[in-house]
Scaffold this motif. Structure first.
Motif, mmCIF file in Angstrom:
data_model
loop_
_atom_site.group_PDB
_atom_site.id
_atom_site.type_symbol
_atom_site.label_atom_id
_atom_site.label_comp_id
_atom_site.label_asym_id
_atom_site.label_seq_id
_atom_site.Cartn_x
_atom_site.Cartn_y
_atom_site.Cartn_z
ATOM 1 N N ALA A 31 0.838 -1.202 0.000
ATOM 2 C CA ALA A 31 0.000 0.000 0.000
ATOM 3 C C ALA A 31 0.874 1.254 0.000
ATOM 4 C CB ALA A 31 -0.946 -0.007 1.197
ATOM 5 N N ALA A 32 1.925 1.268 0.799
ATOM 6 C CA ALA A 32 2.831 2.421 0.835
ATOM 7 C C ALA A 32 3.540 2.593 -0.501
ATOM 8 C CB ALA A 32 3.844 2.275 1.968
ATOM 9 N N MET A 33 3.908 1.492 -1.128
ATOM 10 C CA MET A 33 4.578 1.581 -2.433
ATOM 11 C C MET A 33 3.635 2.163 -3.483
ATOM 12 S SD MET A 33 7.083 -1.823 -2.551
ATOM 13 C CE MET A 33 5.960 -2.658 -3.574
ATOM 14 N N ILE A 34 2.377 1.772 -3.466
ATOM 15 C CA ILE A 34 1.407 2.295 -4.429
ATOM 16 C C ILE A 34 1.272 3.809 -4.266
ATOM 17 C CG2 ILE A 34 -1.067 2.337 -4.997
ATOM 18 C CD1 ILE A 34 -1.054 -0.737 -4.500
ATOM 19 N N ARG A 35 1.338 4.284 -3.026
ATOM 20 C CA ARG A 35 1.183 5.720 -2.749
ATOM 21 C C ARG A 35 2.453 6.528 -3.007
ATOM 22 N NH1 ARG A 35 -0.785 3.659 2.275
ATOM 23 N NH2 ARG A 35 -3.028 3.383 2.215
ATOM 24 N N ALA A 36 3.614 5.883 -3.006
ATOM 25 C CA ALA A 36 4.899 6.593 -3.055
ATOM 26 C C ALA A 36 5.174 7.176 -4.444
ATOM 27 C CB ALA A 36 6.034 5.647 -2.660
ATOM 28 N N PRO A 37 5.606 8.430 -4.512
ATOM 29 C CA PRO A 37 5.867 9.050 -5.822
ATOM 30 C C PRO A 37 7.118 8.507 -6.523
ATOM 31 C CG PRO A 37 6.458 10.555 -4.045
ATOM 32 C CD PRO A 37 5.799 9.368 -3.405
ATOM 33 N N HIS A 38 8.038 7.900 -5.775
ATOM 34 C CA HIS A 38 9.278 7.388 -6.367
ATOM 35 C C HIS A 38 9.202 5.888 -6.692
ATOM 36 C CE1 HIS A 38 9.708 6.257 -2.185
ATOM 37 N NE2 HIS A 38 10.723 5.468 -2.514
ATOM 38 N N VAL A 39 7.992 5.322 -6.583
ATOM 39 C CA VAL A 39 7.778 3.901 -6.870
ATOM 40 C C VAL A 39 6.632 3.775 -7.867
ATOM 41 C CG1 VAL A 39 7.219 1.624 -5.915
ATOM 42 C CG2 VAL A 39 8.500 3.277 -4.517
ATOM 43 N N GLU A 40 6.823 2.917 -8.858
ATOM 44 C CA GLU A 40 5.750 2.582 -9.803
ATOM 45 C C GLU A 40 5.443 1.102 -9.635
ATOM 46 O OE1 GLU A 40 3.188 3.230 -13.355
ATOM 47 O OE2 GLU A 40 3.672 4.161 -11.449
ATOM 48 N N VAL A 41 4.253 0.794 -9.127
ATOM 49 C CA VAL A 41 3.792 -0.589 -9.008
ATOM 50 C C VAL A 41 2.860 -0.832 -10.180
ATOM 51 C CG1 VAL A 41 2.622 -2.316 -7.592
ATOM 52 C CG2 VAL A 41 3.928 -0.475 -6.484
ATOM 53 N N LEU A 42 3.172 -1.856 -10.967
ATOM 54 C CA LEU A 42 2.358 -2.191 -12.137
ATOM 55 C C LEU A 42 1.692 -3.536 -11.964
ATOM 56 C CD1 LEU A 42 4.593 -1.288 -15.222
ATOM 57 C CD2 LEU A 42 2.729 0.029 -14.233
ATOM 58 N N VAL A 43 0.562 -3.689 -12.619
ATOM 59 C CA VAL A 43 -0.066 -4.996 -12.762
ATOM 60 C C VAL A 43 -0.236 -5.277 -14.245
ATOM 61 C CG1 VAL A 43 -1.241 -4.983 -10.526
ATOM 62 C CG2 VAL A 43 -2.419 -4.071 -12.540
ATOM 63 N N ALA A 44 -0.172 -6.542 -14.582
ATOM 64 C CA ALA A 44 -0.480 -6.999 -15.939
ATOM 65 C C ALA A 44 -1.850 -7.641 -15.872
ATOM 66 C CB ALA A 44 0.568 -8.007 -16.409
ATOM 67 N N GLU A 45 -2.661 -7.352 -16.884
ATOM 68 C CA GLU A 45 -4.016 -7.886 -16.918
ATOM 69 C C GLU A 45 -4.293 -8.576 -18.242
ATOM 70 O OE1 GLU A 45 -6.951 -5.007 -14.464
ATOM 71 O OE2 GLU A 45 -6.182 -4.128 -16.316
ATOM 72 N N THR A 46 -5.175 -9.546 -18.174
ATOM 73 C CA THR A 46 -5.814 -10.070 -19.367
ATOM 74 C C THR A 46 -7.299 -10.000 -19.074
ATOM 75 O OG1 THR A 46 -5.968 -11.898 -20.932
ATOM 76 C CG2 THR A 46 -5.596 -12.518 -18.647
ATOM 77 N N GLY A 47 -8.008 -9.261 -19.894
ATOM 78 C CA GLY A 47 -9.407 -8.964 -19.561
ATOM 79 C C GLY A 47 -9.418 -8.168 -18.282
ATOM 80 N N SER A 48 -10.188 -8.620 -17.299
ATOM 81 C CA SER A 48 -10.215 -7.934 -16.002
ATOM 82 C C SER A 48 -9.434 -8.701 -14.941
ATOM 83 C CB SER A 48 -11.661 -7.746 -15.545
ATOM 84 O OG SER A 48 -12.278 -9.018 -15.395
ATOM 85 N N GLU A 49 -8.711 -9.749 -15.346
ATOM 86 C CA GLU A 49 -7.943 -10.563 -14.404
ATOM 87 C C GLU A 49 -6.516 -10.049 -14.300
ATOM 88 O OE1 GLU A 49 -6.543 -15.218 -13.718
ATOM 89 O OE2 GLU A 49 -7.414 -14.613 -15.635
#
Length: 152
Positions: free
Chosen positions: A41-59
């Protein structure tokens, strides 16, 4: 790929446990029982961190992050992007998902003036080493350890 949000947290926490389960055989120093590597959660909020997800459809099928860090003062680059939290659901492995995540993180880092990517991988995790080499990473240093406690 897309930037992760706090709404993705439950899935990302599951991915973190998948990473830990996969890495336990390579690291006898990990504590027994439930552990966490990250404060996602802190990483998602941090300006110096980019947390990515890969999706197929909505998964959501994969994840990764890039964190901008200060480099050692004697290196040519003052900052680098450290990559971590690389996970792909087992049924999607070998299909280029991790490569797409890294490519997106690379573009994010370049957009912030970063010229160096770094990551850690267990030397005995040969499939991961080969996968990272295939997309352009090279071995650089080997971290060594010696336990002074019995049984480690």
């Amino acid at each position: 790929t897309r930037t992760a949000t706090l709404a993705d947290l439950d899935t990302l926490l599951e991915f973190e446990q998948g990473i830990i389960q996969a890495e336990r055989p390579f690291d006898p120093t990990l504590k027994d029982g439930h552990i966490n590597y990250y404060d996602i959660a802190a990483m998602i909020r941090a300006p110096h961190v980019e947390v990515l997800v890969a999706e197929t459809g909505s998964e959501i099928i994969g994840s990764g992050y890039a964190r901008i860090e200060d480099s050692k003062v004697y290196l040519k680059h003052p900052k680098h992007a450290y990559l971590g939290f690389m996970y792909v659901k087992p049924e999607y492995r070998g299909k280029g998902v991790n490569k797409q995540v890294i490519a997106a993180l690379q573009q994010w880092a370049i957009g912030r003036g970063i010229t160096e990517l770094r990551l850690d991988v267990y030397s005995d995790n040969l499939p991961a080493v080969k996968a990272y080499e295939k997309i352009g990473f090279t071995k650089h240093l080997i971290e060594m350890r010696m336990s002074l406690a019995t049984g480690d």
